[in-house]
Motif scaffolding. Structure first.
Motif, short mmCIF file in Angstrom:
data_model
loop_
_atom_site.label_atom_id
_atom_site.label_comp_id
_atom_site.label_asym_id
_atom_site.label_seq_id
_atom_site.Cartn_x
_atom_site.Cartn_y
_atom_site.Cartn_z
N VAL A 42 -13.69 -10.72 11.24
CA VAL A 42 -13.37 -10.62 9.82
C VAL A 42 -12.54 -9.37 9.56
CG1 VAL A 42 -14.32 -10.47 7.48
CG2 VAL A 42 -15.48 -11.88 9.23
N PHE A 43 -13.01 -8.25 10.08
CA PHE A 43 -12.26 -7.00 9.92
C PHE A 43 -10.86 -7.12 10.53
CE2 PHE A 43 -16.59 -4.89 9.84
CZ PHE A 43 -16.49 -4.43 8.54
N LEU A 44 -10.78 -7.69 11.73
CA LEU A 44 -9.50 -7.73 12.43
C LEU A 44 -8.53 -8.72 11.81
CD1 LEU A 44 -10.75 -7.23 16.06
CD2 LEU A 44 -9.17 -5.75 14.82
N LEU A 45 -9.03 -9.78 11.19
CA LEU A 45 -8.12 -10.66 10.46
C LEU A 45 -7.52 -9.94 9.26
CD1 LEU A 45 -9.85 -14.16 10.62
CD2 LEU A 45 -7.62 -13.52 11.56
N ARG A 46 -8.30 -9.11 8.61
CA ARG A 46 -7.72 -8.30 7.52
C ARG A 46 -6.63 -7.39 8.08
NH1 ARG A 46 -10.82 -5.88 2.60
NH2 ARG A 46 -8.59 -5.72 2.17
N TYR A 47 -6.89 -6.79 9.21
CA TYR A 47 -5.90 -5.92 9.87
C TYR A 47 -4.60 -6.67 10.15
CZ TYR A 47 -3.84 -3.47 13.91
OH TYR A 47 -2.98 -2.86 14.80
N LEU A 48 -4.73 -7.90 10.68
CA LEU A 48 -3.55 -8.66 11.07
C LEU A 48 -2.84 -9.31 9.88
CD1 LEU A 48 -5.01 -10.40 14.26
CD2 LEU A 48 -3.31 -8.56 14.21
N VAL A 49 -3.60 -9.97 9.03
CA VAL A 49 -2.99 -10.71 7.92
C VAL A 49 -2.37 -9.76 6.90
CG1 VAL A 49 -3.47 -12.25 5.98
CG2 VAL A 49 -4.49 -12.72 8.22
N GLU A 76 -4.54 1.46 11.54
CA GLU A 76 -5.81 1.78 12.19
C GLU A 76 -6.73 2.56 11.25
OE1 GLU A 76 -7.60 4.59 15.79
OE2 GLU A 76 -5.43 4.29 15.62
N PRO A 77 -6.27 3.64 10.59
CA PRO A 77 -7.17 4.36 9.68
C PRO A 77 -7.71 3.48 8.55
CG PRO A 77 -5.26 5.71 10.19
CD PRO A 77 -4.97 4.34 10.72
N GLU A 78 -6.89 2.59 8.01
CA GLU A 78 -7.35 1.71 6.94
C GLU A 78 -8.42 0.75 7.45
OE1 GLU A 78 -3.31 1.45 4.17
OE2 GLU A 78 -3.56 0.11 5.89
N LEU A 79 -8.22 0.21 8.64
CA LEU A 79 -9.20 -0.70 9.21
C LEU A 79 -10.51 0.02 9.50
CD1 LEU A 79 -10.10 -3.37 10.49
CD2 LEU A 79 -9.00 -2.63 12.61
N MET A 80 -10.44 1.19 10.12
CA MET A 80 -11.65 1.92 10.45
C MET A 80 -12.40 2.36 9.19
SD MET A 80 -12.03 1.88 13.72
CE MET A 80 -11.47 0.16 13.54
N ALA A 81 -11.68 2.66 8.12
CA ALA A 81 -12.34 2.99 6.85
C ALA A 81 -13.13 1.79 6.34
CB ALA A 81 -11.30 3.43 5.82
N LEU A 82 -12.56 0.60 6.46
CA LEU A 82 -13.27 -0.62 6.06
C LEU A 82 -14.57 -0.78 6.83
CD1 LEU A 82 -10.77 -3.60 5.65
CD2 LEU A 82 -12.25 -2.60 3.91
N ASP A 114 -11.43 -14.75 2.33
CA ASP A 114 -10.35 -15.74 2.26
C ASP A 114 -9.04 -15.10 1.83
OD1 ASP A 114 -11.69 -15.77 -0.58
OD2 ASP A 114 -9.73 -16.70 -0.88
N TRP A 115 -7.96 -15.76 2.24
CA TRP A 115 -6.60 -15.41 1.85
C TRP A 115 -5.91 -16.68 1.37
CZ3 TRP A 115 -9.15 -14.08 6.23
CH2 TRP A 115 -9.32 -12.73 6.52
N PHE A 116 -4.95 -16.53 0.45
CA PHE A 116 -4.21 -17.69 -0.05
C PHE A 116 -2.72 -17.38 -0.11
CE2 PHE A 116 -5.39 -15.12 -3.69
CZ PHE A 116 -4.25 -15.08 -4.46
N ASP A 117 -1.93 -18.43 -0.03
CA ASP A 117 -0.47 -18.28 -0.10
C ASP A 117 -0.09 -17.89 -1.52
OD1 ASP A 117 2.30 -18.54 -0.10
OD2 ASP A 117 2.30 -20.41 1.06
N GLY A 168 2.73 -18.04 -2.88
CA GLY A 168 3.90 -18.75 -3.37
C GLY A 168 5.20 -18.20 -2.84
N GLN A 169 5.12 -17.07 -2.15
CA GLN A 169 6.30 -16.46 -1.56
C GLN A 169 6.18 -16.39 -0.04
OE1 GLN A 169 7.51 -12.80 -3.54
NE2 GLN A 169 6.43 -13.41 -5.40
N GLY A 170 5.33 -17.25 0.50
CA GLY A 170 5.18 -17.31 1.95
C GLY A 170 4.36 -16.20 2.55
N ARG A 171 3.47 -15.61 1.74
CA ARG A 171 2.62 -14.53 2.24
C ARG A 171 1.16 -14.84 1.90
NH1 ARG A 171 5.40 -9.59 -0.83
NH2 ARG A 171 4.94 -11.12 -2.47
N LEU A 172 0.27 -14.55 2.85
CA LEU A 172 -1.16 -14.66 2.59
C LEU A 172 -1.65 -13.38 1.94
CD1 LEU A 172 -2.65 -16.34 5.81
CD2 LEU A 172 -2.46 -17.35 3.51
N VAL A 173 -2.34 -13.52 0.81
CA VAL A 173 -2.92 -12.37 0.12
C VAL A 173 -4.43 -12.56 0.03
CG1 VAL A 173 -0.82 -11.87 -1.17
CG2 VAL A 173 -2.54 -13.40 -2.15
#
Length: 243
Positions: free
Chosen positions: A174-181, A186-192, A205-208, A210-215
């Motif tokens: 879950v953490f690493l999908l946030r990192y990738l998506v 690294e500091p932001e991920l480790m803070a999470l 969850d993430w959703f498109d 409308g501009q081709g990006r998952l948010v």
């Protein structure tokens, strides 16, 4: 490459290892006392009910918001969660070893205290290298897991473009999908990882957009469990890996 319409990841329900680890950490033991290899750890009764509650939540989604496909870690606790949550649906399910839990090598089955007592040099090396890059002997670093998840995301975007994809996996994923998506540092991920523990059967969850990006839509959400009559595992009862 077209983006996914929606991406969810659900952590598996409470497992017998989660229960044993919480007890062992609280009592200062060195060993968690597992009776199964990591891949074969089953759900606890609470974990089974959490998975069923997640299934009731999924069944209540409007048809145009339900998953088109599910991809599951091959570890028993994730497979069982998916089977219970998706029971009675026609969602196609496949297993992918890239969604397996992080492998801890020689530290497998140890509490934090056990790691420090039995492998003090490794504990010191982990502090020096940092959690993100530290690889226990015979195990994986967080970056190793990120590499396999990166290839999985590429395959999902290629094979299921424009579709709603549901993953069942583990807390580190879950953490690493946030990192990738989301392109975290690294500091932001480790803070999470310091701010929260990923709850059993929580939904991220993430959703498109409308501009081709998952948010990001929601992170570590457990409201669906209470709504469906299941009590989430309290955050202080959810075992977090020592490394």
């Amino acid at each position: 490459m077209a983006e996914l319409a929606t991406l969810w990841i659900i952590r598996h329900g409470e497992s017998t290892a989660n229960v044993a680890a919480t007890r062992a950490e609280a009592s200062g033991e060195e060993l968690i006392g597992l009776t199964h290899r990591d891949a074969d750890v089953p759900l606890s009764p609470i974990g089974e009910e959490q998975a069923r509650a997640t299934g009731r939540w999924l069944a209540g989604l409007p048809p145009d918001r339900r998953p088109d496909v599910a991809v599951v870690s091959p570890y028993l606790r994730a497979v069982s969660t998916a089977e219970l949550a998706l029971h009675g649906t026609e969602v196609p399910v496949s297993r992918d070893e890239r969604l397996r839990d992080r492998e801890l090598g020689i530290l497998d089955g140890l509490t934090v205290h056990g790691m420090q007592r039995r492998f003090p040099d490794e504990a010191e090396r982990r502090v020096r290298v940092g959690k993100f890059y530290y690889r226990p002997p015979g195990g994986e670093s967080w970056t190793d897991v990120a590499l396999r998840l990166r290839t999985l995301l590429g395959d999902l975007r290629r094979d299921h473009a424009g579709k709603r994809v549901l993953l069942f996996g583990h807390d580190a994923l879950v953490f690493l999908l946030r990192y990738l998506v989301e392109g975290l540092t690294e500091p932001e991920l480790m803070a999470l990882t310091r701010e929260c523990v990923i709850a059993n059967c929580s939904i991220t969850d993430w959703f498109d957009d409308g501009q081709g990006r998952l948010v990001l839509g929601g992170f570590n959400e457990v409201g669906h469990l209470r709504q469906q009559g299941a009590e989430p595992t309290r955050e202080d009862e959810v075992h977090a890996e020592p490394v």
